[in-house]
Design a protein around this motif. Structure first.
Motif, PDB file in Angstrom:
ATOM      1  N   ASN A  19       0.073  11.614 -11.023  1.00 22.98           N
ATOM      2  CA  ASN A  19       0.838  10.419 -11.367  1.00 22.98           C
ATOM      3  C   ASN A  19       1.412  10.510 -12.772  1.00 22.98           C
ATOM      4  OD1 ASN A  19       1.690   7.572 -10.991  1.00 22.98           O
ATOM      5  ND2 ASN A  19       0.214   7.193 -12.618  1.00 22.98           N
ATOM      6  N   TRP A  27      -3.892   1.218  -3.002  1.00 24.54           N
ATOM      7  CA  TRP A  27      -3.728   2.594  -2.544  1.00 24.54           C
ATOM      8  C   TRP A  27      -4.636   2.869  -1.361  1.00 24.54           C
ATOM      9  CZ3 TRP A  27       0.468   4.112  -4.956  1.00 24.54           C
ATOM     10  CH2 TRP A  27       0.781   3.495  -6.166  1.00 24.54           C
ATOM     11  N   GLN A  28      -4.310   3.889  -0.624  1.00 24.36           N
ATOM     12  CA  GLN A  28      -5.053   4.205   0.593  1.00 24.36           C
ATOM     13  C   GLN A  28      -5.085   5.711   0.801  1.00 24.36           C
ATOM     14  OE1 GLN A  28      -1.806   2.464   3.355  1.00 24.36           O
ATOM     15  NE2 GLN A  28      -2.535   4.278   4.454  1.00 24.36           N
ATOM     16  N   THR A  35       0.824  -1.208   0.000  1.00 21.45           N
ATOM     17  CA  THR A  35       0.000   0.000   0.000  1.00 21.45           C
ATOM     18  C   THR A  35       0.861   1.263   0.000  1.00 21.45           C
ATOM     19  OG1 THR A  35      -0.145   0.287   2.407  1.00 21.45           O
ATOM     20  CG2 THR A  35      -1.729  -1.213   1.378  1.00 21.45           C
ATOM     21  N   HIS A  65       0.098   5.923  -0.328  1.00 25.82           N
ATOM     22  CA  HIS A  65      -0.882   7.008  -0.388  1.00 25.82           C
ATOM     23  C   HIS A  65      -1.333   7.220  -1.832  1.00 25.82           C
ATOM     24  CE1 HIS A  65      -2.977  10.680   0.495  1.00 25.82           C
ATOM     25  NE2 HIS A  65      -2.552  10.685   1.743  1.00 25.82           N
ATOM     26  N   SER A  66      -2.635   7.216  -2.034  1.00 22.80           N
ATOM     27  CA  SER A  66      -3.167   7.525  -3.358  1.00 22.80           C
ATOM     28  C   SER A  66      -2.910   8.988  -3.699  1.00 22.80           C
ATOM     29  CB  SER A  66      -4.669   7.247  -3.396  1.00 22.80           C
ATOM     30  OG  SER A  66      -5.188   7.469  -4.692  1.00 22.80           O
ATOM     31  N   ARG A 126      -7.107   8.159   0.255  1.00 23.64           N
ATOM     32  CA  ARG A 126      -7.615   9.115  -0.722  1.00 23.64           C
ATOM     33  C   ARG A 126      -8.344  10.235   0.002  1.00 23.64           C
ATOM     34  NH1 ARG A 126     -10.941   9.272  -5.989  1.00 23.64           N
ATOM     35  NH2 ARG A 126     -12.125  11.163  -5.589  1.00 23.64           N
ATOM     36  N   TRP A 140      -8.531   9.422  -8.728  1.00 25.81           N
ATOM     37  CA  TRP A 140      -7.323   9.129  -7.970  1.00 25.81           C
ATOM     38  C   TRP A 140      -6.912   7.691  -8.247  1.00 25.81           C
ATOM     39  CZ3 TRP A 140      -5.498  11.774  -3.076  1.00 25.81           C
ATOM     40  CH2 TRP A 140      -5.873  13.126  -3.065  1.00 25.81           C
ATOM     41  N   LEU A 141      -5.689   7.353  -7.825  1.00 25.94           N
ATOM     42  CA  LEU A 141      -5.206   5.993  -8.019  1.00 25.94           C
ATOM     43  C   LEU A 141      -6.093   4.999  -7.268  1.00 25.94           C
ATOM     44  CD1 LEU A 141      -1.343   6.483  -7.606  1.00 25.94           C
ATOM     45  CD2 LEU A 141      -2.629   6.209  -9.731  1.00 25.94           C
ATOM     46  N   GLU A 142      -6.397   3.906  -7.925  1.00 23.91           N
ATOM     47  CA  GLU A 142      -7.194   2.828  -7.355  1.00 23.91           C
ATOM     48  C   GLU A 142      -6.530   1.501  -7.694  1.00 23.91           C
ATOM     49  OE1 GLU A 142     -11.010   3.430  -9.205  1.00 23.91           O
ATOM     50  OE2 GLU A 142     -11.661   4.840  -7.638  1.00 23.91           O
ATOM     51  N   THR A 154       3.411   5.437  -9.683  1.00 25.06           N
ATOM     52  CA  THR A 154       2.960   4.042  -9.672  1.00 25.06           C
ATOM     53  C   THR A 154       4.085   3.093 -10.060  1.00 25.06           C
ATOM     54  OG1 THR A 154       2.082   4.468 -11.883  1.00 25.06           O
ATOM     55  CG2 THR A 154       0.508   4.463 -10.076  1.00 25.06           C
ATOM     56  N   ASP A 157      -8.670   1.069  -3.903  1.00 28.85           N
ATOM     57  CA  ASP A 157      -8.506   1.336  -2.482  1.00 28.85           C
ATOM     58  C   ASP A 157      -8.262   0.027  -1.749  1.00 28.85           C
ATOM     59  OD1 ASP A 157      -9.045   3.113   0.013  1.00 28.85           O
ATOM     60  OD2 ASP A 157     -10.347   1.360   0.273  1.00 28.85           O
TER      61      ASP A 157
END
Length: 339
Positions: A184, A219-220, A175, A177-178, A222, A230-232, A195, A234
């Motif tokens: 990105n 990711w976490q 994991t 942070h998103s 958000r 956002w990046l996924e 990433t 979660d």
């Protein structure tokens, strides 16, 4: 290059309930974040008495660094400045100037390249120097270190220690942070996206610590508006998918973080752990580097790269830089971390 100090640069965090909302307003200044959103994040801090662990962790790291430098006859005083809460960067640079410091290396408690984990720190250092004015010390940031052995080793050891206590059908879940997708697309050295840097770390840790064990990068934390991308996935959503597929246990490895601050102990130890419990999966979380001896030694080795021409240590294939190049990690709106 000759340096006469080391500056630890970190995010900062509240140290009591009265600090929480002022701290969050400081983090989000100029971004139009409503108070109801800040109040929601503030509850995470109040759960721990209004105190973020990050400042205490910085103090512990400074003590360990002073010992490490002394043992190796590196006579560099260690200073500390935060971006968002005392001790602030401006205050640190003022003390350094008063002490006669002319040029210092800066170690930032973020291993990766992106706007919020690299360029924003550089911008804040530049703003602090401008605020201090005449004779402000020159500050050179130490390079990204995400694939340095000293950063990788604590995660490898943590995974190896956890595996024997988990079910046979266990997966590694890495994991970080998103961040917004737009950030990105432009982040990182030599075109390496945020990433891609994390994927390289996940690969190295998994292949070293648990060859043959399946792993995923998620990711976490958000914090953007629902309409922004956002990046996924979660971490909590991904745990649900793993449970549906029959996974019996997960080892969560927080490779995006250098210490067990609030986003680790709340988002993982509280929220993700509860998700896994609800799903009937065994759950364990690997510790972040913190003051692990390999991590502390890494800082000294990064100093030696700059001051003695020591060879750079890399376990991956993505280029990093000694001097972060101009134009690296261009500005994008950063996430709203809770540290």
């Amino acid at each position: 290059m000759t340096y006469d100090a080391l500056l630890l640069v970190s995010f900062g965090g509240p140290e009591g309930p009265d600090d929480v909302l002022p701290f969050l307003r400081n983090v989000t200044r100029g971004r139009g974040v409503p108070d109801d959103r800040l109040t929601e994040v503030a509850e995470h801090y109040y759960h721990f008495g209004g105190v973020s662990p990050i400042n205490a962790q910085c103090r512990a790291l400074i003590a360990a660094l002073r010992g490490e430098l002394s043992v190796h006859n590196l006579h560099l005083p260690v200073y500390w400045g935060n971006r968002n809460w005392p001790p602030m960067l401006v205050e640190a640079l003022q003390r350094m100037r008063a002490d006669g410091i002319k040029r210092s290396l800066a170690f930032v408690t973020s291993a990766y390249g992106s706007y919020s984990s690299c360029r924003q720190y550089l911008d804040d250092i530049a703003a602090a120097r401008a605020a201090v004015g005449v004779d402000a010390p020159i500050i050179d940031k130490i390079r990204h270190y995400f694939d340095h052995p000293g950063f990788i080793t604590p995660f490898v050891e943590g995974v190896k220690a956890a595996l024997p206590h988990m079910p046979s059908n266990t997966k590694l879940v890495f994991t970080s942070h998103s961040i917004p997708l737009s950030m990105n697309e432009v982040s990182g050295p030599a075109g390496a996206r945020y990433t891609e840097q994390h994927a390289e770390v996940a690969r190295i840790v998994a292949e070293t610590a648990a060859p043959g064990v399946d792993y995923d990068l998620v990711w976490q934390s958000r914090s953007g508006p629902p309409e922004s991308k956002w990046l996924e996935p979660d971490v909590n959503d991904h745990l649900a998918l793993l449970a549906q597929g029959g996974t019996e246990g997960v080892i969560v490895v927080p490779i995006g973080f250098t210490s067990d601050h609030l986003e680790v102990i709340w988002d993982l130890d509280n929220e993700a752990a509860k998700t896994a419990e609800h799903l009937g999966m065994a759950f364990t979380r690997v510790a972040t580097p913190g003051t692990h001896p390999a991590f502390v030694s890494m800082v000294r080795e990064l100093i030696a790269e700059r001051t003695q021409g020591a060879p750079a240590q890399h376990l991956g294939k993505i280029q990093t830089f000694d001097n972060t190049p101009d134009g690296c990690c261009p500005a994008r709106r950063p996430p709203i971390p809770s540290r």
